[in-house]
Design an enzyme around this catalytic site. Structure first.
Site, PDB file in Angstrom:
ATOM      1  N   ASP A 119      33.883  34.420  51.027  1.00  0.00           N
ATOM      2  CA  ASP A 119      34.581  35.469  50.276  1.00  0.00           C
ATOM      3  C   ASP A 119      35.602  34.883  49.296  1.00  0.00           C
ATOM      4  O   ASP A 119      36.674  35.443  49.083  1.00  0.00           O
ATOM      5  CB  ASP A 119      35.244  36.488  51.214  1.00  0.00           C
ATOM      6  CG  ASP A 119      35.258  37.899  50.626  1.00  0.00           C
ATOM      7  OD1 ASP A 119      34.862  38.077  49.455  1.00  0.00           O
ATOM      8  OD2 ASP A 119      35.689  38.826  51.338  1.00  0.00           O
ATOM      9  N   HIS A 156      28.275  45.658  49.694  1.00  0.00           N
ATOM     10  CA  HIS A 156      29.620  45.067  49.726  1.00  0.00           C
ATOM     11  C   HIS A 156      30.679  46.171  49.714  1.00  0.00           C
ATOM     12  O   HIS A 156      30.476  47.218  49.114  1.00  0.00           O
ATOM     13  CB  HIS A 156      29.787  44.145  48.508  1.00  0.00           C
ATOM     14  CG  HIS A 156      31.070  43.394  48.511  1.00  0.00           C
ATOM     15  ND1 HIS A 156      32.244  43.933  48.047  1.00  0.00           N
ATOM     16  CD2 HIS A 156      31.355  42.138  48.940  1.00  0.00           C
ATOM     17  CE1 HIS A 156      33.209  43.039  48.193  1.00  0.00           C
ATOM     18  NE2 HIS A 156      32.700  41.937  48.726  1.00  0.00           N
ATOM     19  N   GLU A 210      28.802  35.243  50.098  1.00  0.00           N
ATOM     20  CA  GLU A 210      29.517  36.398  49.511  1.00  0.00           C
ATOM     21  C   GLU A 210      30.654  35.847  48.667  1.00  0.00           C
ATOM     22  O   GLU A 210      31.828  35.916  49.045  1.00  0.00           O
ATOM     23  CB  GLU A 210      30.037  37.336  50.608  1.00  0.00           C
ATOM     24  CG  GLU A 210      30.613  38.652  50.054  1.00  0.00           C
ATOM     25  CD  GLU A 210      31.495  39.383  51.061  1.00  0.00           C
ATOM     26  OE1 GLU A 210      31.074  39.586  52.216  1.00  0.00           O
ATOM     27  OE2 GLU A 210      32.626  39.740  50.681  1.00  0.00           O
TER      28      GLU A 210
HETATM   29 MN    MN Z   1      33.831  40.077  49.198  1.00  0.00          MN
END
Ligand code: MN
Length: 343
Positions: A303, A180, A13
């Site tokens: 992330d 998401h 991600e």
């Molecule tokens: Mn994210």
């Protein structure tokens, strides 16, 4: 525990943006029609303070700078996707055009560093048939490994059947959707605007777990049995809730308040959802997820550039799980779910 045993770290991600999308965001943010949650986000993602500027420049870099940072953080392969809210803040025509452009930019970045980068496609839900076509192009011609949608689109959720051409294409292509987060939708954002609660620590998870539950309850998985949904942030809280969701669903069925589905909510979740660790560095949360979902449904995500990759890697390198589980979460689950064999 031994760092030496960790052969490969895949992060799934990892965000980027194109210059054109960022410019269009600025126009939306300057307009009087801006959604209240996105207006709050604008201060964060396009702010002028040094922190926001650094995040923004990192989002734009899908080349040498990104690879250098991955080397520093010990990430072998990053699966990139358009950052939240992507093209979902725009009108249908602009969104469709910029999703396609973003996919071309991402495909070029992957082609330049094919052993280090992979991509998830952007699509514009505002034009569902176009999104289905772009998904097919992205998977078949550009080599994308799945696609990503940033939760609501102008306050609407994907359980609305007008969006199902997207699921029809995903089912036919057998390709996963990364659902998401973004800030809560306009119809529920008001009480989240105080105390920063609209943001990633809480409001994003409420919004995205609600979206996931709407998908579970609407019957889309009966119609499209191959659909696979990826949730970040250790499942946006849902692994913790599964037992109670089933229990109260059964009561609602019994009193006639909810239609009986072919299976229990938890059964849809376990069959059709997988989760990633993005931004959650909590051993109890990881252990609960392993116990409830099984370790083969959990993938590592950093992330970047929003979270400290160093912290995420340190957490998963050292958390008290077996070495076999660590390898599954870091690499082999992502290789299977996103079909990363060519990497
Ligand atoms: Mn994210």
């Amino acid at each position: 525990m031994s760092i030496k045993k960790i052969v490969k770290r895949i992060a799934v991600e990892e965000a980027f943006v194109t210059e054109e999308i960022a410019q269009e965001w600025k126009k939306v943010l300057a307009s009087k029609f801006v959604e209240p949650g996105f207006k709050m986000m604008g201060h964060t993602i396009l702010g002028e303070d040094p922190g926001a500027r650094m995040v923004h420049s990192r989002l734009l870099d899908v080349g040498a700078g990104r690879i250098a940072q991955m080397d520093k953080d010990g990430i072998d392969l990053a699966v990139l996707s358009i950052t939240s809210p992507g093209v979902q803040a725009f009108d249908a025509v602009t969104a469709t055009r910029l999703a396609k452009d973003a996919n071309d930019v991402l495909a070029a970045a992957v082609a330049a560093n094919p052993t280090r980068l992979a991509g998830l496609a952007a699509v514009a839900p505002q034009y569902p048939e176009g999104a289905a076509q772009e998904l097919e192009r992205a998977i078949r011609s550009l080599g994308m490994k799945g696609f990503l949608i940033n939760s609501h689109t102008h306050g609407e959720y994907l359980d609305d059947q007008k969006y199902w051409p997207i699921f029809e294409a995903a089912n036919a292509l057998d390709t996963p959707l990364y659902l998401h987060p973004r800030e809560p939708s306009p119809s529920m954002v008001a009480p989240f605007l105080d105390y920063g609660l609209y943001f990633a620590g809480f409001g994003f998870a409420v919004e995205t777990s609600l979206h996931a539950m709407r998908l579970i309850m609407c019957g889309v998985f009966d119609k499209y049995p191959k659909l696979k949904i990826v949730l970040g942030h250790m499942g946006e809280g849902l692994p913790f809730w599964l037992q109670r969701l089933d229990n109260r669903y059964l009561l609602q069925v019994k009193i006639g308040a909810v239609k009986k589905m072919a299976r229990l909510p938890s059964e849809y979740f376990l069959e059709h959802f997988v989760v990633t660790t993005s931004g959650v560095m909590s051993a109890p949360a990881l252990k609960l997820s392993i116990e409830v979902l099984g370790v083969d449904r959990i993938m590592f995500a950093a992330d970047y550039p929003y979270e400290s990759v160093e912290e995420g890697v340190r957490f998963l390198d050292t958390v008290d799980i077996t070495e076999k589980q660590r390898v599954q979460i870091y690499a082999t689950n992502a290789e299977r779910i996103f079909r990363l064999a060519s990497h």
